[in-house]
Design an enzyme around this catalytic site. Structure first.
Site, short mmCIF file in Angstrom:
data_model
loop_
_atom_site.label_atom_id
_atom_site.label_comp_id
_atom_site.label_asym_id
_atom_site.label_seq_id
_atom_site.Cartn_x
_atom_site.Cartn_y
_atom_site.Cartn_z
N ASP A 160 107.82 29.51 -36.44
CA ASP A 160 108.80 28.47 -36.18
C ASP A 160 109.03 27.75 -37.51
O ASP A 160 108.21 26.93 -37.93
CB ASP A 160 108.26 27.52 -35.11
N LYS A 176 119.30 21.23 -39.10
CA LYS A 176 118.27 20.48 -39.83
C LYS A 176 118.36 20.73 -41.32
O LYS A 176 117.55 20.23 -42.10
CB LYS A 176 116.88 20.87 -39.32
N GLN A 211 111.09 23.22 -39.52
CA GLN A 211 110.84 22.13 -40.48
C GLN A 211 110.51 22.65 -41.87
O GLN A 211 110.23 21.88 -42.77
CB GLN A 211 109.69 21.23 -39.99
N CYS A 251 108.70 15.83 -28.95
CA CYS A 251 108.62 17.15 -28.29
C CYS A 251 107.27 17.83 -28.54
O CYS A 251 107.20 19.05 -28.65
CB CYS A 251 109.75 18.08 -28.74
N HIS A 286 105.75 22.43 -31.43
CA HIS A 286 106.89 21.79 -30.77
C HIS A 286 107.05 22.46 -29.40
O HIS A 286 106.74 23.63 -29.25
CB HIS A 286 108.13 22.06 -31.64
C1 LIG Z 1 108.90 22.33 -35.49
C2 LIG Z 1 110.13 22.41 -34.66
N1 LIG Z 1 110.35 23.49 -33.91
C3 LIG Z 1 111.45 23.62 -33.16
C4 LIG Z 1 112.40 22.63 -33.10
C5 LIG Z 1 113.58 22.82 -32.19
O1 LIG Z 1 114.75 22.89 -32.88
P1 LIG Z 1 116.12 22.94 -32.07
O2 LIG Z 1 116.16 21.73 -31.22
O3 LIG Z 1 117.16 22.94 -33.13
O4 LIG Z 1 116.10 24.20 -31.28
C6 LIG Z 1 112.21 21.49 -33.87
C7 LIG Z 1 113.20 20.39 -33.89
O5 LIG Z 1 113.33 19.51 -33.12
C8 LIG Z 1 111.06 21.37 -34.64
O6 LIG Z 1 110.82 20.27 -35.37
#
Ligand SMILES: Cc1ncc(COP(=O)(O)O)c(C=O)c1O
Lengths: 125, 410
Positions: B204, B230, B207, B367, B127
């Site tokens: 990270d 989430k 998910q 993203c 991401h």
């Molecule tokens: C794999 C992953 N990493 C990071 C994020 C970023 O999360 P956040 O927008 O809550 O910081 C997301 C969600 O959009 C994600 O799916």
């Protein structure tokens, strides 16, 4: 409903689709958010659009909008086209658009306006 | 009425989520955008309202009843998270705004200690929030960013893992579960390789933490980041787990109030963990809300949540595969997401028509622009599931896909 018959018709059978080898100007715009792409080719004589074609791919809204726009601008003067606004495009499409999809609809107008800018700045003597 | 295989009582779970009663464009809402953010149970919503109505106060500062109640609840939430991911203590748990801030905190703090030419390894499926911070800091600090490749199935390529994690590597930062492909990465094995090379393992978990039991010590992750929103919690609250000795040795990322022990005109000594990393007034109601979300998930059991996800995603993949012209991305063994395209119809058009049927999915690059370039598509459509979803909803979604095909005449 966004996917009206005329939108789908323009998407599936785009008008003025293709390239013009001896265009006065051609310009490419890209929306990295969606991956929509439009390249426009203009033949300009006596400050009038005498021919136009476009090439591209992307969502139905972006492509239909480009197709409809090319139909409208043939024969128009550059000065007239510079005055085109977002409202003109929305009127042309005749469908309700959410803010997110507005970008798709307006990519063709951006491409046209930037083509003209480049033409006037660098090509026209 | 609901024909589900699960042992969970989905009907009563659904009653906890007020939003699921909503109709969208005259149709019952089918919410399949859980990977972007989950819906919230009334327990969470009510706990936050209760906080504001009954004990709203600033934490750690106020010697009065409300301040003490708020402080206790906020600290308790740290402890709940620690138990949830099997960390030693609340001191390993730093509250942030979201995964993105957690990863930025780690990236800024860790790269400050690196030398020119040191390497950081991420993967092609990251991401942007686990990609852009490393990329930008690498540029600023003369570090080298390496990319672990994915194979044709969408899993991390074994050879590429070994090629890109070497003695030069100082940090390996990987997603636990891909938000596009659903790939579940073997973090435990990769952490081992990282540690053999004296590199730190950052994960990270955005998910993963909402969808499966997490044991940070079994994974041997040095840092583990995720977002409350989430996993049934509110927006504005995220988590960074870190090993204690690492957190102790790191410089804080934000300076200000609350994170200090003593401030003089000449210098500052920092507060103890985790408060050293929680500068300024935090999102207190959100912290309390996240604690309640964790209670909710824990009561159901993360193994059951994971089991339910598997049922839903297999059913969705099975039904989607039966539709002509649908391409599905990612490996067989996957988390609760399925990315796909329908013929050469743009994903935005697919999402728009599904929306008119009340079905909310995500369409775009999610993203993950670098991953889109590897998959060679401008965008995908993505349906993502959570415990309150049903097989009937998947049927409605599949009907929607047929509608898409009808509209476009394919
Ligand atoms: C794999 C992953 N990493 C990071 C994020 C970023 O999360 P956040 O927008 O809550 O910081 C997301 C969600 O959009 C994600 O799916």
């Amino acid at each position: 409903m966004m996917y009206q018959e005329n939108i789908l018709d323009h998407y599936k059978s785009p008008r003025n689709f293709g390239k013009i080898d001896k265009a006065s100007v051609h310009h490419h715009e890209y929306n990295p958010l969606c991956g929509d792409e439009i390249e426009m080719f203009l033949v300009i004589e006596d400050k009038k659009i005498v021919d136009v074609k476009f090439n591209g791919h992307g969502c139905a809204i972006s492509q239909a909008s480009a197709s409809m726009l090319t139909e409208q601008i043939k024969g128009k003067s550059v000065e007239e086209l510079k005055k085109l606004t977002k409202e003109n495009i929305l009127e042309m499409l005749g469908i309700p658009l959410s803010p997110v999809r507005l970008k798709c609809a307006l990519l063709s107008l951006d491409t046209l306006k930037n083509s003209i800018l480049i033409y006037e700045k660098y090509i026209e003597r | 009425m609901l024909s589900t295989k699960t042992i969970l009582d989905i009907e009563s779970i659904r009653k906890d989520f007020p939003i699921l009663q909503r109709r969208v464009h005259g149709k019952p809402l089918v919410y399949f955008d859980n990977a972007a953010t989950s819906q919230k149970p009334k327990q969470v919503i009510e706990a936050m309202e209760f906080y504001y109505k009954n004990y709203n106060a600033n934490i750690h500062r106020s010697i009065h009843e409300l301040g003490e109640e708020a402080t206790a609840k906020f600290e308790e939430a740290h402890g709940k998270i620690a138990d949830f991911i099997k960390a030693d203590s609340y001191q390993n748990i730093i509250f942030t705004k979201n995964t993105t801030e957690s990863l930025n905190l780690v990236a800024y703090s860790l790269t400050a200690g690196l030398k020119k030419g040191d390497e950081i390894a991420v993967s092609q499926m990251e991401h942007h929030s686990n990609f852009v911070p490393w990329q930008q800091l690498a540029k600023q600090r003369g570090l080298k960013l390496k990319f672990i490749k994915i194979d044709d199935e969408g899993k991390l390529d074994g050879e590429s893992i070994r090629e890109n994690i070497t003695k030069k590597t100082k940090i390996v930062s990987l997603t636990h579960v891909s938000n596009v492909l659903g790939t579940i990465n073997p973090i435990g094995e990769i952490a081992k390789i990282a540690h053999e090379n004296d590199a730190l393992m950052v994960v990270d978990g955005a998910q993963a933490a909402p969808h499966m039991p997490i044991d940070v010590k079994k994974l041997d992750a040095d840092f583990y980041a995720f977002s409350g929103h989430k996993m049934l919690g509110p927006t504005g609250i995220g988590v960074l787990y870190g090993k204690k000795e690492l957190l102790e040795s790191m410089q804080p990322f934000l300076y200000g109030g609350e994170m200090i022990r003593e401030v003089t005109f000449d210098g500052t000594s920092f507060n103890e963990l985790p408060w050293k990393f929680e500068a300024g007034t935090m999102n207190i109601a959100e912290g309390v809300g996240l604690g309640v979300a964790i209670d909710y998930l824990t009561k159901i059991g993360m193994n059951h949540v994971q089991g339910r996800d598997k049922e839903l995603v297999s059913y969705a993949v099975e039904k989607l595969s039966e539709v002509d012209g649908v391409t599905i991305y990612g490996p067989k063994e996957r988390g609760a997401v399925v990315s796909f395209n329908v013929d050469n119809i743009h994903a935005h058009d697919v999402a728009q028509i599904l929306d008119s049927e009340g079905v909310a999915i995500r369409a775009g690059h999610h993203c993950c622009m670098p991953l889109m370039s590897v998959l060679k598509v401008p965008a995908t459509a993505r349906a993502s599931f959570y415990l309150y979803n049903t097989e009937q909803e998947i049927d409605a979604f599949i009907n929607g896909i047929h509608k898409v095909k009808n509209v476009f005449g394919v």
